[in-house]
Design an enzyme around this catalytic site. Structure first.
Site, PDB file in Angstrom:
ATOM      1  N   HIS A  77     -21.394  -2.327  43.817  1.00 29.21           N
ATOM      2  CA  HIS A  77     -20.760  -1.379  42.888  1.00 29.21           C
ATOM      3  C   HIS A  77     -20.299  -0.131  43.630  1.00 29.21           C
ATOM      4  O   HIS A  77     -19.184   0.368  43.414  1.00 29.21           O
ATOM      5  CB  HIS A  77     -21.756  -0.965  41.794  1.00 29.21           C
ATOM      6  CG  HIS A  77     -22.123  -2.058  40.840  1.00 29.21           C
ATOM      7  ND1 HIS A  77     -21.193  -2.865  40.233  1.00 29.21           N
ATOM      8  CD2 HIS A  77     -23.331  -2.482  40.375  1.00 29.21           C
ATOM      9  CE1 HIS A  77     -21.802  -3.718  39.431  1.00 29.21           C
ATOM     10  NE2 HIS A  77     -23.103  -3.511  39.506  1.00 29.21           N
ATOM     11  N   HIS A 132     -26.734  -5.606  45.410  1.00 31.47           N
ATOM     12  CA  HIS A 132     -25.975  -5.668  44.151  1.00 31.47           C
ATOM     13  C   HIS A 132     -25.421  -4.284  43.813  1.00 31.47           C
ATOM     14  O   HIS A 132     -24.230  -4.117  43.539  1.00 31.47           O
ATOM     15  CB  HIS A 132     -26.901  -6.170  43.040  1.00 31.47           C
ATOM     16  CG  HIS A 132     -26.342  -6.051  41.661  1.00 31.47           C
ATOM     17  ND1 HIS A 132     -26.028  -7.138  40.890  1.00 31.47           N
ATOM     18  CD2 HIS A 132     -26.040  -4.965  40.895  1.00 31.47           C
ATOM     19  CE1 HIS A 132     -25.564  -6.732  39.721  1.00 31.47           C
ATOM     20  NE2 HIS A 132     -25.570  -5.410  39.701  1.00 31.47           N
ATOM     21  N   GLU A 133     -26.292  -3.293  43.841  1.00 34.37           N
ATOM     22  CA  GLU A 133     -25.862  -1.935  43.537  1.00 34.37           C
ATOM     23  C   GLU A 133     -24.918  -1.399  44.618  1.00 34.37           C
ATOM     24  O   GLU A 133     -23.998  -0.630  44.327  1.00 34.37           O
ATOM     25  CB  GLU A 133     -27.079  -1.019  43.402  1.00 34.37           C
ATOM     26  CG  GLU A 133     -28.015  -1.390  42.253  1.00 34.37           C
ATOM     27  CD  GLU A 133     -27.321  -1.339  40.892  1.00 34.37           C
ATOM     28  OE1 GLU A 133     -26.377  -0.533  40.736  1.00 34.37           O
ATOM     29  OE2 GLU A 133     -27.729  -2.098  40.006  1.00 34.37           O
TER      30      GLU A 133
END
Length: 407
Positions: free
Chosen positions: A26, A22-23
């Site tokens: 980004h 998820h990170e």
């Protein structure tokens, strides 16, 4: 016991990998647009090790629960150095900032889809119509009376004598026939058909679909004494059993794409429904903590999900294990897009508020307004953080003292 522990560890590891990716979503999108990414770490707490590549520091921390991606200037209030200022995130176009902030959730959706696709071509996707859901006959069975629980259990696995003709067979019903109506009453499920049959007696018209043919067969339905779990009651019976749909359906590599897309859509709809129902299910969690029966539909924490994953591995139900992992990814992805701070969805909502506000100001001949002052939202953010923390504490507690278990 060892299989259970391995299952819990594997499921927890799967969650950690999902959040770390998820990170990473980004980070990769921010770098692609030219934003400066200062740090990308997996986990929290003290640093185990780190290294620097280019302008970004990468590393691992001791507590492997999630991670973080530090992008310079995520809001206009973030401090940036003079060399970071031109590449601060808040200076970029609205759509680029939206892509970066939604990339985490999109990563969860991609992960969930990949897990489901791999399930589809290997072990199969869960069949949502598994069991006797559709009124399709599989075979005829004896319409025999049962006068007790013991007799009902004994007859459940006892085959019907080949020479015995049941009302269904006598009327011409065959395995594979789909019942559309009983006595003029449409039926869509096996339970509806069963209810209609039990309520009738005598000569009854059954509307049946057999391949491309539509037939009307007259069945002489007798009343038979049957044990219903509490007492004996006379009900209508035709002597037929349902066609059981398989618990999973496996697909080829090409067909699996469409099947996975369809299944993903169903999961998104169920996730949205669960989010809407989330607040009303919290009281049941509190009840479970203090000794009440744990409802299987109550929210679970990462602890609870990992325990269920462990039980699935212990029993060899890998389909459930991976289905839970995919479901959790979809849930985290959708939840993270809710327009609430400090979630990514809250930041996206602020960005688009600024965009719409400036568009309206431009129509009125005014200059664009300044960035939203996040300090004014700190009170609301703190309340939401406290509520989220309280819910997490409740679900973790319930999952420890009164966990949901596989039946």
């Amino acid at each position: 016991m060892l299989a259970y522990i391995i299952g819990v560890v594997l499921f927890a590891l799967g969650i950690c990998v999902s959040v770390a990716l998820h990170e990473a979503g980004h980070m990769f999108t921010a770098k692609a647009f030219g934003m400066k990414v200062r740090r990308y770490f997996v986990g929290f707490g003290p640093t185990v090790f780190s290294w620097r590549r280019g302008e970004t520091e990468y590393g691992l921390k001791w507590i492997p629960l999630g991670g973080f991606c530090d992008i310079a200037g995520m809001t206009a209030l973030d401090e940036v150095t003079p060399d970071e200022a031109p590449r601060a995130m808040w200076r970029f176009k609205t759509w680029k900032r939206t892509v970066v902030m939604s990339a985490g959730s999109i990563t969860h959706f991609i992960l969930g889809f990949v897990v489901l696709y791999l399930m589809a071509v290997t072990m199969g996707l869960p069949n949502l119509n598994a069991g006797p859901t559709v009124p399709v006959l599989d075979s005829t069975s004896c319409a025999r009376p049962t006068l007790s629980k013991e007799q009902a259990e004994a007859q459940a696995n006892a085959p019907c004598p080949k020479e015995a003709l049941t009302p269904a067979a006598t009327a011409g019903l065959r395995p594979g026939d789909r019942v559309l109506a009983v006595g003029g009453k449409p039926v869509a499920t096996w339970d509806e058909m069963l209810t209609a049959v039990q309520a009738t007696s005598g000569k009854t018209v059954f509307e049946v679909q057999r391949g491309t043919q539509q037939l009307w067969l007259v069945v002489d339905v007798p009343k038979v004494p049957r044990w219903n779990g509490e007492n004996v009651k006379e009900v209508g019976m035709i002597g037929a059993s349902p066609k059981m749909e398989p618990p999973t359906v496996q697909y080829g590599p090409v067909a699996a794409v469409g099947a996975t897309v369809s299944f993903t859509g169903t999961m998104f709809a169920e996730t949205a429904q669960r989010l809407v129902q989330f607040p009303e299910r919290i009281p049941a969690v509190v009840t479970a903590i203090f000794g009440g029966e744990r409802d299987k539909d109550t929210p679970v924490s990462v602890v609870g999900a990992s325990r269920i994953g462990g039980e699935a591995v212990e029993r060899g139900i890998w389909v459930l294990f991976f289905f839970l992992l995919a479901s959790l990814n979809f849930f985290i992805g959708v939840f993270n897009l809710l327009p609430l701070l400090p979630l990514d969805g809250g930041h996206i909502a602020v960005v688009w508020y600024e965009r719409v506000r400036d568009w309206i100001r431009a129509r009125r001949g005014k200059a664009a307004g300044g960035p939203v002052d996040y300090t004014r939202l700190s009170g609301i953010t703190m309340v939401l953080v406290l509520i989220g923390g309280a819910v997490t504490l409740l679900t973790v507690t319930a999952d420890i003292v009164n966990p949901i278990r596989l039946q």
